[in-house]
Design a protein around this motif. Structure first.
Motif, PDB file in Angstrom:
ATOM      1  N   MET A   1       0.849  -1.188   0.000  1.00 33.95           N
ATOM      2  CA  MET A   1       0.000   0.000   0.000  1.00 33.95           C
ATOM      3  C   MET A   1       0.890   1.246   0.000  1.00 33.95           C
ATOM      4  SD  MET A   1      -2.899   1.233   2.753  1.00 33.95           S
ATOM      5  CE  MET A   1      -3.976  -0.156   2.387  1.00 33.95           C
ATOM      6  N   THR A   2       0.528   2.222  -0.806  1.00 30.83           N
ATOM      7  CA  THR A   2       1.284   3.469  -0.878  1.00 30.83           C
ATOM      8  C   THR A   2       1.063   4.286   0.384  1.00 30.83           C
ATOM      9  OG1 THR A   2       1.003   3.503  -3.273  1.00 30.83           O
ATOM     10  CG2 THR A   2       1.656   5.566  -2.228  1.00 30.83           C
ATOM     11  N   SER A   3       2.100   4.927   0.864  1.00 31.80           N
ATOM     12  CA  SER A   3       1.985   5.829   2.012  1.00 31.80           C
ATOM     13  C   SER A   3       2.467   7.206   1.597  1.00 31.80           C
ATOM     14  CB  SER A   3       2.792   5.297   3.200  1.00 31.80           C
ATOM     15  OG  SER A   3       4.151   5.137   2.850  1.00 31.80           O
ATOM     16  N   VAL A   4       1.748   8.216   2.060  1.00 30.56           N
ATOM     17  CA  VAL A   4       2.011   9.589   1.646  1.00 30.56           C
ATOM     18  C   VAL A   4       2.075  10.492   2.870  1.00 30.56           C
ATOM     19  CG1 VAL A   4       1.213  11.525   0.238  1.00 30.56           C
ATOM     20  CG2 VAL A   4       0.744   9.180  -0.504  1.00 30.56           C
ATOM     21  N   SER A   5       3.080  11.340   2.933  1.00 30.97           N
ATOM     22  CA  SER A   5       3.152  12.402   3.934  1.00 30.97           C
ATOM     23  C   SER A   5       2.982  13.730   3.212  1.00 30.97           C
ATOM     24  CB  SER A   5       4.495  12.388   4.678  1.00 30.97           C
ATOM     25  OG  SER A   5       4.624  11.235   5.483  1.00 30.97           O
ATOM     26  N   ILE A   6       2.038  14.528   3.652  1.00 30.65           N
ATOM     27  CA  ILE A   6       1.782  15.835   3.052  1.00 30.65           C
ATOM     28  C   ILE A   6       2.103  16.893   4.093  1.00 30.65           C
ATOM     29  CG2 ILE A   6       0.050  17.354   2.024  1.00 30.65           C
ATOM     30  CD1 ILE A   6      -1.445  14.803   1.141  1.00 30.65           C
ATOM     31  N   ILE A   7       3.038  17.767   3.764  1.00 28.98           N
ATOM     32  CA  ILE A   7       3.419  18.843   4.672  1.00 28.98           C
ATOM     33  C   ILE A   7       2.708  20.106   4.211  1.00 28.98           C
ATOM     34  CG2 ILE A   7       5.331  20.120   5.704  1.00 28.98           C
ATOM     35  CD1 ILE A   7       7.160  17.768   4.893  1.00 28.98           C
ATOM     36  N   GLY A   8       1.716  20.529   4.994  1.00 32.30           N
ATOM     37  CA  GLY A   8       0.878  21.652   4.627  1.00 32.30           C
ATOM     38  C   GLY A   8      -0.574  21.214   4.568  1.00 32.30           C
ATOM     39  N   ALA A   9      -1.423  21.858   5.365  1.00 34.19           N
ATOM     40  CA  ALA A   9      -2.823  21.460   5.452  1.00 34.19           C
ATOM     41  C   ALA A   9      -3.762  22.561   4.974  1.00 34.19           C
ATOM     42  CB  ALA A   9      -3.173  21.056   6.882  1.00 34.19           C
ATOM     43  N   GLY A  10      -3.287  23.353   4.006  1.00 30.74           N
ATOM     44  CA  GLY A  10      -4.156  24.346   3.387  1.00 30.74           C
ATOM     45  C   GLY A  10      -5.080  23.689   2.375  1.00 30.74           C
ATOM     46  N   ASN A  11      -5.655  24.491   1.502  1.00 28.98           N
ATOM     47  CA  ASN A  11      -6.598  23.958   0.519  1.00 28.98           C
ATOM     48  C   ASN A  11      -5.954  22.925  -0.394  1.00 28.98           C
ATOM     49  OD1 ASN A  11      -8.635  25.590   1.518  1.00 28.98           O
ATOM     50  ND2 ASN A  11      -8.262  27.238   0.043  1.00 28.98           N
ATOM     51  N   MET A  12      -4.740  23.199  -0.843  1.00 29.80           N
ATOM     52  CA  MET A  12      -4.069  22.251  -1.742  1.00 29.80           C
ATOM     53  C   MET A  12      -3.697  20.971  -1.006  1.00 29.80           C
ATOM     54  SD  MET A  12      -3.862  23.190  -4.935  1.00 29.80           S
ATOM     55  CE  MET A  12      -2.498  22.222  -5.590  1.00 29.80           C
ATOM     56  N   GLY A  13      -3.109  21.096   0.173  1.00 31.02           N
ATOM     57  CA  GLY A  13      -2.742  19.914   0.931  1.00 31.02           C
ATOM     58  C   GLY A  13      -3.933  19.031   1.242  1.00 31.02           C
ATOM     59  N   THR A  14      -5.053  19.662   1.606  1.00 29.37           N
ATOM     60  CA  THR A  14      -6.263  18.908   1.922  1.00 29.37           C
ATOM     61  C   THR A  14      -6.817  18.217   0.687  1.00 29.37           C
ATOM     62  OG1 THR A  14      -6.788  20.481   3.690  1.00 29.37           O
ATOM     63  CG2 THR A  14      -8.572  19.076   2.922  1.00 29.37           C
TER      64      THR A  14
ATOM     65  N   THR B   1      -2.342   5.352   2.622  1.00 32.01           N
ATOM     66  CA  THR B   1      -2.412   5.871   3.978  1.00 32.01           C
ATOM     67  C   THR B   1      -1.742   7.238   3.947  1.00 32.01           C
ATOM     68  OG1 THR B   1      -0.331   4.775   4.565  1.00 32.01           O
ATOM     69  CG2 THR B   1      -2.371   3.599   5.033  1.00 32.01           C
ATOM     70  N   VAL B   2      -2.367   8.225   4.562  1.00 32.63           N
ATOM     71  CA  VAL B   2      -1.926   9.613   4.406  1.00 32.63           C
ATOM     72  C   VAL B   2      -1.651  10.243   5.768  1.00 32.63           C
ATOM     73  CG1 VAL B   2      -2.471  11.869   3.415  1.00 32.63           C
ATOM     74  CG2 VAL B   2      -3.363   9.784   2.334  1.00 32.63           C
ATOM     75  N   GLN B   3      -0.497  10.853   5.873  1.00 36.95           N
ATOM     76  CA  GLN B   3      -0.105  11.636   7.042  1.00 36.95           C
ATOM     77  C   GLN B   3      -0.130  13.104   6.631  1.00 36.95           C
ATOM     78  OE1 GLN B   3       4.108  11.640   7.866  1.00 36.95           O
ATOM     79  NE2 GLN B   3       3.800  11.693  10.087  1.00 36.95           N
ATOM     80  N   LEU B   4      -0.941  13.908   7.312  1.00 36.50           N
ATOM     81  CA  LEU B   4      -1.079  15.329   6.993  1.00 36.50           C
ATOM     82  C   LEU B   4      -0.469  16.132   8.139  1.00 36.50           C
ATOM     83  CD1 LEU B   4      -2.337  17.277   4.880  1.00 36.50           C
ATOM     84  CD2 LEU B   4      -4.429  17.244   6.246  1.00 36.50           C
ATOM     85  N   LEU B   5       0.527  16.952   7.819  1.00 37.50           N
ATOM     86  CA  LEU B   5       1.275  17.681   8.831  1.00 37.50           C
ATOM     87  C   LEU B   5       1.220  19.186   8.588  1.00 37.50           C
ATOM     88  CD1 LEU B   5       4.540  15.506   8.816  1.00 37.50           C
ATOM     89  CD2 LEU B   5       2.570  15.264  10.344  1.00 37.50           C
ATOM     90  N   ALA B   6       1.040  19.946   9.658  1.00 30.32           N
ATOM     91  CA  ALA B   6       1.101  21.409   9.573  1.00 30.32           C
ATOM     92  C   ALA B   6       1.329  21.966  10.972  1.00 30.32           C
ATOM     93  CB  ALA B   6      -0.174  21.976   8.962  1.00 30.32           C
ATOM     94  N   GLN B   7       1.561  23.261  11.067  1.00 27.65           N
ATOM     95  CA  GLN B   7       1.875  23.893  12.345  1.00 27.65           C
ATOM     96  C   GLN B   7       0.686  23.899  13.299  1.00 27.65           C
ATOM     97  OE1 GLN B   7       4.765  24.830  13.370  1.00 27.65           O
ATOM     98  NE2 GLN B   7       6.008  24.975  11.520  1.00 27.65           N
ATOM     99  N   ASP B   8      -0.497  24.196  12.788  1.00 21.96           N
ATOM    100  CA  ASP B   8      -1.698  24.321  13.618  1.00 21.96           C
ATOM    101  C   ASP B   8      -2.348  22.947  13.765  1.00 21.96           C
ATOM    102  OD1 ASP B   8      -4.357  24.754  14.547  1.00 21.96           O
ATOM    103  OD2 ASP B   8      -4.321  26.803  13.793  1.00 21.96           O
ATOM    104  N   ALA B   9      -2.188  22.333  14.932  1.00 20.78           N
ATOM    105  CA  ALA B   9      -2.677  20.964  15.136  1.00 20.78           C
ATOM    106  C   ALA B   9      -4.190  20.864  14.982  1.00 20.78           C
ATOM    107  CB  ALA B   9      -2.254  20.470  16.518  1.00 20.78           C
TER     108      ALA B   9
END
Length: 210
Positions: free
Chosen positions: A1-14, A26-34
């Motif tokens: 299964m592919t795993s993805v980490s996205i740094i940035g949870a703005g409109n594009m990241g989401t 499986t997706v890990q979404l990371l940003a400053q504002d928890a």
């Protein structure tokens, strides 16, 4: 299964997280504002988990869903974790003070700068010629299908990203070598300035018609 980490949870990241989740990753979404990141992860789908910027990266594919000025700091922090990973640059390196030029050399690109900074990573350029709304709906202006253009020098990395995007319900096309990122960034720059000036909507933009 592919795993993805996205740094940035703005409109594009989401939007990218939702596509990846729909595609079975499986997706890990990371940003400053928890709190904001947790809300974005919940909106993106059940396979998306949230964290805070600086957490250990769990994805084989790492998406830099950030403004270009923020990229250098992120790369410095994660330098030891990026070797062998597919790093996807979605930035359009505009001069946001003037909104009238790019801040990378005319014969280069943000993606090439990133590739030079993290030479152990397999760097791709993608998503910079699409708006978040066109990724979310899968259409440009409600009329043409959204197509993600992907440039890079590693064929297997491109194949993996294109497979993930298409599994997520969005078309993707191999746009050539990483040096083509220069043209993709010029196209993204033009599209952004048209939208900012009101000539097109943020639900519109450029589409690829085969």
């Amino acid at each position: 299964m592919t795993s993805v980490s996205i740094i940035g949870a703005g409109n594009m990241g989401t939007a990218i997280a939702a596509i990846a989740g729909t595609g079975g990753a499986t997706v890990q979404l990371l940003a400053q504002d928890a709190e904001k990141t947790a809300a974005a992860a919940a909106a993106a789908g059940s396979t998306v988990v949230s964290g805070v910027a600086g957490d250990v990266l769990t994805g084989d594919i790492v998406v830099l869903a950030l403004p270009y000025p923020a990229v250098a700091g992120v790369l410095a922090h994660y330098a030891g974790q990026l070797d062998g990973k597919i790093v996807v640059d979605i930035t359009n390196p505009l001069d946001f003070a003037t909104f009238d030029s790019l801040v990378v050399p005319a014969d280069g690109s943000a993606a090439q700068v990133i590739a030079e900074t993290v030479p152990g990573a397999r760097v791709l350029k993608a998503f910079n010629t699409t708006f978040a709304a066109t990724l979310a709906t899968g259409s440009v202006g409600g009329a043409q299908p959204t197509t993600v253009l992907v440039a890079g020098d590693d064929a297997s990395a491109k194949e993996a990203l294109i497979a993930l995007i298409t599994a997520g319900g969005v078309a993707a096309v191999d746009a050539g070598a990483l040096k083509r990122a220069r043209e993709l960034e010029a196209l993204g720059f033009l599209q952004l300035t048209l939208a900012a000036g009101g000539a097109i909507n943020w639900t519109g933009g450029f589409a690829l018609v085969k």
